[in-house]
Design a protein around this motif. Structure first.
Motif, PDB file in Angstrom:
ATOM      1  N   ALA A  37       0.834  -1.204   0.000  1.00 31.45           N
ATOM      2  CA  ALA A  37       0.000   0.000   0.000  1.00 31.45           C
ATOM      3  C   ALA A  37       0.868   1.253   0.000  1.00 31.45           C
ATOM      4  CB  ALA A  37      -0.925  -0.008   1.218  1.00 31.45           C
ATOM      5  N   PHE A  38       1.984   1.225   0.720  1.00 36.13           N
ATOM      6  CA  PHE A  38       2.872   2.379   0.752  1.00 36.13           C
ATOM      7  C   PHE A  38       3.515   2.605  -0.612  1.00 36.13           C
ATOM      8  CE2 PHE A  38       6.943   4.481   1.383  1.00 36.13           C
ATOM      9  CZ  PHE A  38       6.526   5.629   2.041  1.00 36.13           C
ATOM     10  N   LEU A  39       3.943   1.529  -1.293  1.00 37.72           N
ATOM     11  CA  LEU A  39       4.540   1.686  -2.620  1.00 37.72           C
ATOM     12  C   LEU A  39       3.521   2.216  -3.623  1.00 37.72           C
ATOM     13  CD1 LEU A  39       6.918  -1.379  -2.990  1.00 37.72           C
ATOM     14  CD2 LEU A  39       7.527   1.012  -2.715  1.00 37.72           C
ATOM     15  N   ILE A  40       2.272   1.792  -3.497  1.00 36.24           N
ATOM     16  CA  ILE A  40       1.220   2.329  -4.368  1.00 36.24           C
ATOM     17  C   ILE A  40       1.028   3.816  -4.075  1.00 36.24           C
ATOM     18  CG2 ILE A  40      -1.264   2.280  -4.842  1.00 36.24           C
ATOM     19  CD1 ILE A  40      -1.103  -0.782  -4.531  1.00 36.24           C
ATOM     20  N   TYR A  41       1.042   4.187  -2.801  1.00 34.81           N
ATOM     21  CA  TYR A  41       0.931   5.599  -2.413  1.00 34.81           C
ATOM     22  C   TYR A  41       2.097   6.405  -2.983  1.00 34.81           C
ATOM     23  CZ  TYR A  41       1.900   9.568   0.645  1.00 34.81           C
ATOM     24  OH  TYR A  41       2.229  10.805   1.133  1.00 34.81           O
ATOM     25  N   LEU A  42       3.307   5.840  -2.903  1.00 32.55           N
ATOM     26  CA  LEU A  42       4.511   6.561  -3.295  1.00 32.55           C
ATOM     27  C   LEU A  42       4.700   6.625  -4.816  1.00 32.55           C
ATOM     28  CD1 LEU A  42       6.911   7.872  -1.800  1.00 32.55           C
ATOM     29  CD2 LEU A  42       8.123   5.719  -2.072  1.00 32.55           C
ATOM     30  N   LYS A  43       4.467   5.507  -5.503  1.00 21.04           N
ATOM     31  CA  LYS A  43       4.797   5.420  -6.928  1.00 21.04           C
ATOM     32  C   LYS A  43       3.598   5.263  -7.847  1.00 21.04           C
ATOM     33  CE  LYS A  43       9.275   3.544  -5.778  1.00 21.04           C
ATOM     34  NZ  LYS A  43      10.265   2.522  -5.960  1.00 21.04           N
ATOM     35  N   GLY A  44       2.409   5.157  -7.292  1.00 19.85           N
ATOM     36  CA  GLY A  44       1.212   4.993  -8.102  1.00 19.85           C
ATOM     37  C   GLY A  44       0.927   3.524  -8.390  1.00 19.85           C
ATOM     38  N   HIS A  45      -0.304   3.245  -8.814  1.00 15.34           N
ATOM     39  CA  HIS A  45      -0.720   1.871  -9.103  1.00 15.34           C
ATOM     40  C   HIS A  45      -0.308   1.515 -10.530  1.00 15.34           C
ATOM     41  CE1 HIS A  45      -3.332  -1.600  -8.094  1.00 15.34           C
ATOM     42  NE2 HIS A  45      -3.257  -1.745  -9.402  1.00 15.34           N
ATOM     43  N   LYS A  46       0.970   1.156 -10.690  1.00 14.23           N
ATOM     44  CA  LYS A  46       1.448   0.745 -12.011  1.00 14.23           C
ATOM     45  C   LYS A  46       2.610  -0.216 -11.845  1.00 14.23           C
ATOM     46  CE  LYS A  46       4.649   4.565 -12.669  1.00 14.23           C
ATOM     47  NZ  LYS A  46       5.029   5.708 -13.462  1.00 14.23           N
ATOM     48  N   CYS A  47       2.800  -1.065 -12.838  1.00 10.25           N
ATOM     49  CA  CYS A  47       3.929  -1.989 -12.851  1.00 10.25           C
ATOM     50  C   CYS A  47       5.203  -1.175 -13.032  1.00 10.25           C
ATOM     51  CB  CYS A  47       3.774  -3.005 -13.983  1.00 10.25           C
ATOM     52  SG  CYS A  47       5.196  -4.103 -14.170  1.00 10.25           S
ATOM     53  N   GLN A  48       6.203  -1.445 -12.216  1.00 13.27           N
ATOM     54  CA  GLN A  48       7.447  -0.672 -12.273  1.00 13.27           C
ATOM     55  C   GLN A  48       8.313  -1.085 -13.466  1.00 13.27           C
ATOM     56  OE1 GLN A  48       8.776   0.653  -8.413  1.00 13.27           O
ATOM     57  NE2 GLN A  48       6.916   1.620  -9.139  1.00 13.27           N
ATOM     58  N   ILE A  49       7.973  -2.194 -14.120  1.00 15.92           N
ATOM     59  CA  ILE A  49       8.764  -2.649 -15.263  1.00 15.92           C
ATOM     60  C   ILE A  49       8.105  -2.229 -16.579  1.00 15.92           C
ATOM     61  CG2 ILE A  49       9.680  -4.679 -16.458  1.00 15.92           C
ATOM     62  CD1 ILE A  49       9.950  -5.991 -13.674  1.00 15.92           C
ATOM     63  N   CYS A  50       6.878  -2.674 -16.805  1.00 16.85           N
ATOM     64  CA  CYS A  50       6.219  -2.363 -18.085  1.00 16.85           C
ATOM     65  C   CYS A  50       5.386  -1.081 -18.040  1.00 16.85           C
ATOM     66  CB  CYS A  50       5.361  -3.534 -18.533  1.00 16.85           C
ATOM     67  SG  CYS A  50       3.908  -3.837 -17.499  1.00 16.85           S
ATOM     68  N   LYS A  51       5.193  -0.518 -16.852  1.00 12.65           N
ATOM     69  CA  LYS A  51       4.468   0.743 -16.636  1.00 12.65           C
ATOM     70  C   LYS A  51       2.972   0.649 -16.908  1.00 12.65           C
ATOM     71  CE  LYS A  51       8.464   2.700 -15.906  1.00 12.65           C
ATOM     72  NZ  LYS A  51       9.062   2.418 -14.629  1.00 12.65           N
ATOM     73  N   ASN A  52       2.426  -0.570 -17.064  1.00 11.66           N
ATOM     74  CA  ASN A  52       0.984  -0.729 -17.268  1.00 11.66           C
ATOM     75  C   ASN A  52       0.227  -0.405 -15.984  1.00 11.66           C
ATOM     76  OD1 ASN A  52       1.069  -1.483 -19.945  1.00 11.66           O
ATOM     77  ND2 ASN A  52       1.104  -3.679 -19.504  1.00 11.66           N
ATOM     78  N   THR A  53      -0.947   0.216 -16.150  1.00 10.28           N
ATOM     79  CA  THR A  53      -1.807   0.506 -15.005  1.00 10.28           C
ATOM     80  C   THR A  53      -3.118  -0.274 -15.089  1.00 10.28           C
ATOM     81  OG1 THR A  53      -2.760   2.403 -16.159  1.00 10.28           O
ATOM     82  CG2 THR A  53      -0.883   2.827 -14.690  1.00 10.28           C
ATOM     83  N   ASP A  77      14.567   0.985  -1.701  1.00  9.16           N
ATOM     84  CA  ASP A  77      15.042   0.918  -3.084  1.00  9.16           C
ATOM     85  C   ASP A  77      15.211  -0.512  -3.591  1.00  9.16           C
ATOM     86  OD1 ASP A  77      17.155   0.422  -1.401  1.00  9.16           O
ATOM     87  OD2 ASP A  77      18.569   1.737  -2.427  1.00  9.16           O
ATOM     88  N   ASN A  78      14.957  -1.509  -2.753  1.00  7.89           N
ATOM     89  CA  ASN A  78      15.016  -2.911  -3.174  1.00  7.89           C
ATOM     90  C   ASN A  78      13.619  -3.484  -3.408  1.00  7.89           C
ATOM     91  OD1 ASN A  78      16.428  -5.457  -3.644  1.00  7.89           O
ATOM     92  ND2 ASN A  78      15.407  -6.111  -1.775  1.00  7.89           N
ATOM     93  N   CYS A  79      12.585  -2.706  -3.145  1.00  9.03           N
ATOM     94  CA  CYS A  79      11.209  -3.198  -3.260  1.00  9.03           C
ATOM     95  C   CYS A  79      10.514  -2.522  -4.436  1.00  9.03           C
ATOM     96  CB  CYS A  79      10.456  -2.917  -1.973  1.00  9.03           C
ATOM     97  SG  CYS A  79      11.193  -3.692  -0.532  1.00  9.03           S
ATOM     98  N   GLN A  80       9.739  -3.311  -5.165  1.00 10.73           N
ATOM     99  CA  GLN A  80       9.002  -2.756  -6.301  1.00 10.73           C
ATOM    100  C   GLN A  80       7.688  -3.507  -6.461  1.00 10.73           C
ATOM    101  OE1 GLN A  80      11.176  -3.316  -9.943  1.00 10.73           O
ATOM    102  NE2 GLN A  80      11.307  -5.522  -9.728  1.00 10.73           N
ATOM    103  N   LEU A  81       6.766  -2.888  -7.191  1.00 10.42           N
ATOM    104  CA  LEU A  81       5.497  -3.518  -7.533  1.00 10.42           C
ATOM    105  C   LEU A  81       5.527  -3.859  -9.009  1.00 10.42           C
ATOM    106  CD1 LEU A  81       3.002  -1.220  -5.637  1.00 10.42           C
ATOM    107  CD2 LEU A  81       3.764  -3.499  -4.987  1.00 10.42           C
ATOM    108  N   VAL A  82       5.243  -5.106  -9.330  1.00 11.19           N
ATOM    109  CA  VAL A  82       5.255  -5.546 -10.720  1.00 11.19           C
ATOM    110  C   VAL A  82       3.978  -6.322 -11.019  1.00 11.19           C
ATOM    111  CG1 VAL A  82       7.767  -5.612 -10.916  1.00 11.19           C
ATOM    112  CG2 VAL A  82       6.567  -7.637 -10.166  1.00 11.19           C
ATOM    113  N   CYS A  83       3.582  -6.324 -12.285  1.00 14.82           N
ATOM    114  CA  CYS A  83       2.421  -7.117 -12.685  1.00 14.82           C
ATOM    115  C   CYS A  83       2.815  -8.594 -12.721  1.00 14.82           C
ATOM    116  CB  CYS A  83       1.893  -6.641 -14.038  1.00 14.82           C
ATOM    117  SG  CYS A  83       3.001  -6.934 -15.426  1.00 14.82           S
TER     118      CYS A  83
END
Length: 120
Positions: A37-53, A77-83
């Motif tokens: 939830a924090f990463l979504i708050y910080l970086k938005g609801h999108k895949c950090q690799i392909c940038k799809n929302t 900086d080691n955590c990311q959200l991906v599809c």
């Protein structure tokens, strides 16, 4: 719904780590949900690799991923959200990462419990 307090947000940014995820004796599922939830708050609801929302006209399901494959490394900086598609292509996906991080906090904790005759 997960509520992120301003104090939690400030502390994560200052310490550059999801501090509550470092405790091995608490419920890991709720910690990952809060970190996600924090990463979504910080970086938005999108895949950090392909940038799809979106996928098929709905929000894309995101997975919490440790970039280096070490599940004990909770630095921001080691955590990311991906599809799910991008996650499956990662070299650290599921079984591809087994045995590569043997000297982790969690693994040392399990070894100590085993050596002391406790259940792992």
């Amino acid at each position: 719904m997960i509520i992120l307090t301003e104090e939690y947000k400030k502390r994560v940014i200052e310490e550059n780590v999801f501090f509550d995820c470092l405790n091995l004796k608490t419920n890991a599922g709720s910690q990952v949900r809060r970190a996600k939830a924090f990463l979504i708050y910080l970086k938005g609801h999108k895949c950090q690799i392909c940038k799809n929302t979106h996928w098929l006209d709905s929000l894309i399901p995101l997975t919490f991923d440790h970039i280096d494959g070490n599940s004990d490394n909770w630095k921001l900086d080691n955590c990311q959200l991906v599809c799910k598609n991008c996650d499956a292509l990662q070299p650290t996906y599921c079984g591809r990462n087994i045995g590569k991080n043997k000297n982790t906090i969690r693994n040392n904790y399990r070894i100590n419990r085993y050596n002391n005759g406790l259940k792992p």
